[in-house]
Design an enzyme around this catalytic site. Structure first.
Site, mmCIF file in Angstrom:
data_model
loop_
_atom_site.group_PDB
_atom_site.id
_atom_site.type_symbol
_atom_site.label_atom_id
_atom_site.label_comp_id
_atom_site.label_asym_id
_atom_site.label_seq_id
_atom_site.Cartn_x
_atom_site.Cartn_y
_atom_site.Cartn_z
ATOM 1 N N ARG A 237 0.782 -1.194 -0.134
ATOM 2 C CA ARG A 237 -0.010 -0.087 0.159
ATOM 3 C C ARG A 237 0.746 1.233 -0.078
ATOM 4 N NH1 ARG A 237 -1.139 -2.524 4.807
ATOM 5 N NH2 ARG A 237 -3.148 -3.059 3.864
ATOM 6 N N ILE A 238 2.237 1.177 0.888
ATOM 7 C CA ILE A 238 3.059 2.321 0.744
ATOM 8 C C ILE A 238 3.719 2.521 -0.589
ATOM 9 C CG2 ILE A 238 5.014 3.401 1.854
ATOM 10 C CD1 ILE A 238 4.178 2.149 4.436
ATOM 11 N N THR B 263 12.280 2.886 4.522
ATOM 12 C CA THR B 263 11.164 3.205 5.363
ATOM 13 C C THR B 263 10.243 2.058 5.428
ATOM 14 O OG1 THR B 263 9.882 3.777 3.444
ATOM 15 C CG2 THR B 263 11.212 5.678 4.458
ATOM 16 N N ARG C 42 11.174 -1.942 6.912
ATOM 17 C CA ARG C 42 11.736 -2.800 8.034
ATOM 18 C C ARG C 42 13.389 -2.864 7.890
ATOM 19 N NH1 ARG C 42 7.780 -0.818 9.761
ATOM 20 N NH2 ARG C 42 6.109 -1.972 11.159
ATOM 21 N N GLU D 249 15.991 -2.153 16.236
ATOM 22 C CA GLU D 249 15.032 -0.738 16.030
ATOM 23 C C GLU D 249 16.004 0.455 16.379
ATOM 24 O OE1 GLU D 249 11.820 2.003 15.019
ATOM 25 O OE2 GLU D 249 12.318 -0.362 14.508
ATOM 26 N N HIS E 177 12.670 6.256 13.005
ATOM 27 C CA HIS E 177 11.451 5.655 12.632
ATOM 28 C C HIS E 177 10.230 6.642 12.669
ATOM 29 C CE1 HIS E 177 9.200 1.831 12.709
ATOM 30 N NE2 HIS E 177 8.572 2.166 11.814
ATOM 31 N N ALA F 127 8.966 8.044 9.767
ATOM 32 C CA ALA F 127 8.310 8.071 8.388
ATOM 33 C C ALA F 127 6.743 8.080 8.737
ATOM 34 C CB ALA F 127 9.010 7.281 7.423
#
Length: 336
Positions: A166-167, A245, A247, A275, A294, A296
């Site tokens: 979807r992104i 953007t 993982r 992370e 993180h 975005a």
């Protein structure tokens, strides 16, 4: 007919702006909002009381795990509206097997990620960060003036998109007004399906070799772990930029740092694995890395889209309409 009970479960410090007063008021009009203060545990007396009365649960970042123990207390639970992205690691498979409707707001979270990516692509193509660093270091334009003659800029460049998620699809739409050639690697799409969304299908090696800017939008699955490895990075053009953007686990980070240390490519990195990189990580220090924490996805006022989408789904459920963003048990194998 009794009005359905609605409860909230999320961490207030992580979900500010998700449900502003106007959305809470809207929930009040749709049912009985049992408490405007979100649950942060399902184990105390307040939680047991609210769970026993609720039909709809709205979850968000920092929500406690919704497992089979919740079912024993929340006997009337019919729907969970997740006012955030993925439900993986939050909602137990038994919830789906019990026939409870589950919806998520990943589509709303995709909007700011795509916007961030567009900005990153445009800045990368124009070498904005390198110009900034050189100008600030010199405090004159002796070196930045000659840099303008380099083969940089955003006209006629090739952008490689990895993953028609979807992104990824939103990024493709945002790029269309610009003079980019867009190539896509996504093994689930045929060449004709790629053409239908305005891109050229490419295999991964061809994309890595051809693109001036590579942007990752694949889900983090066992099959995609380290899909960007040393071999793929070696194919990238000198001066190309890698944007992540998605993982951190999608990239072999040891290989990425080794490549970046040569200065041959640049990177815009919003997600890493782990992370938060170790304090000594070269991600913090390499001049050709633009590292963000993180951000975005939805931050600040962007988070209200998440709440709006969850409340919209609840209204659809209560008026007998199909959910637009339903998640099924089968979806868990493919979503991020």
């Amino acid at each position: 007919m009794s009005r359905p009970g609605i409860a909230l479960a999320m961490h207030p410090g992580r979900t500010e702006h998700v449900l502003p007063d106007r959305l809470l008021d809207r929930l009040e009009s749709l049912g009985r909002l049992l408490d405007r203060e979100p649950l942060q545990t399902f184990a105390d007396e307040r939680a047991r009381r609210l769970l026993s009365e609720m039909e709809i649960l709205i979850t968000g970042w920092g929500a406690p795990y919704v497992g089979r123990d919740v079912l024993s207390t929340a006997g009337g639970l019919k729907m969970i509206a997740h006012a955030a992205g993925t439900v993986k690691g939050l909602i137990d498979e038994d919830i789906f097997r019990a026939g409870i409707a589950v919806s998520h707001a990943a589509e709303a979270n995709a909007v700011p990620v795509a916007e961030f990516t567009l900005a990153a692509i445009l800045f990368a193509g124009k070498q904005v960060f390198r110009f900034r660093d050189t100008y600030v270091a010199d405090r004159n334009r002796d070196r930045t003036h000659p840099m303008q003659r380099l083969t940089i800029g955003n006209y006629g460049r090739t952008v490689g998109i990895i993953g028609a998620s979807r992104i990824g699809r939103r990024v493709i739409e945002l790029l269309k007004p610009f003079n980019f050639k867009i190539i896509l690697f996504d093994p689930t799409l045929s060449a004709s399906e790629c053409a239908a969304i305005g891109v050229e299908k490419a295999d991964l090696d061809t994309l890595m070799r051809s693109a001036d800017i590579v942007s990752l939008h694949a889900p983090s699955l066992p099959s995609t772990q380290h899909m960007i490895d040393a071999q793929g990075l070696a194919l990238m053009k000198d001066g190309a930029t890698l944007i992540n953007t998605a993982r951190g686990a999608i990239i072999d980070e040891a290989a990425l740092l080794a490549t970046l240390s040569t200065g041959r490519i640049d990177a815009i990195i919003d997600v890493t694995d782990p992370e938060i990189p170790e304090p000594a990580s070269a991600f913090y220090d390499l001049p050709n890395v633009f590292l963000t924490p993180h951000i975005a996805g939805a931050v600040g006022l962007e988070r209200t889209r998440l709440g709006e989408m969850a409340v919209d789904e609840i209204e659809r459920y209560l008026t007998g309409q199909p959910l637009e963003y339903a998640i099924t048990l089968a979806d868990l194998d493919t979503i991020a």
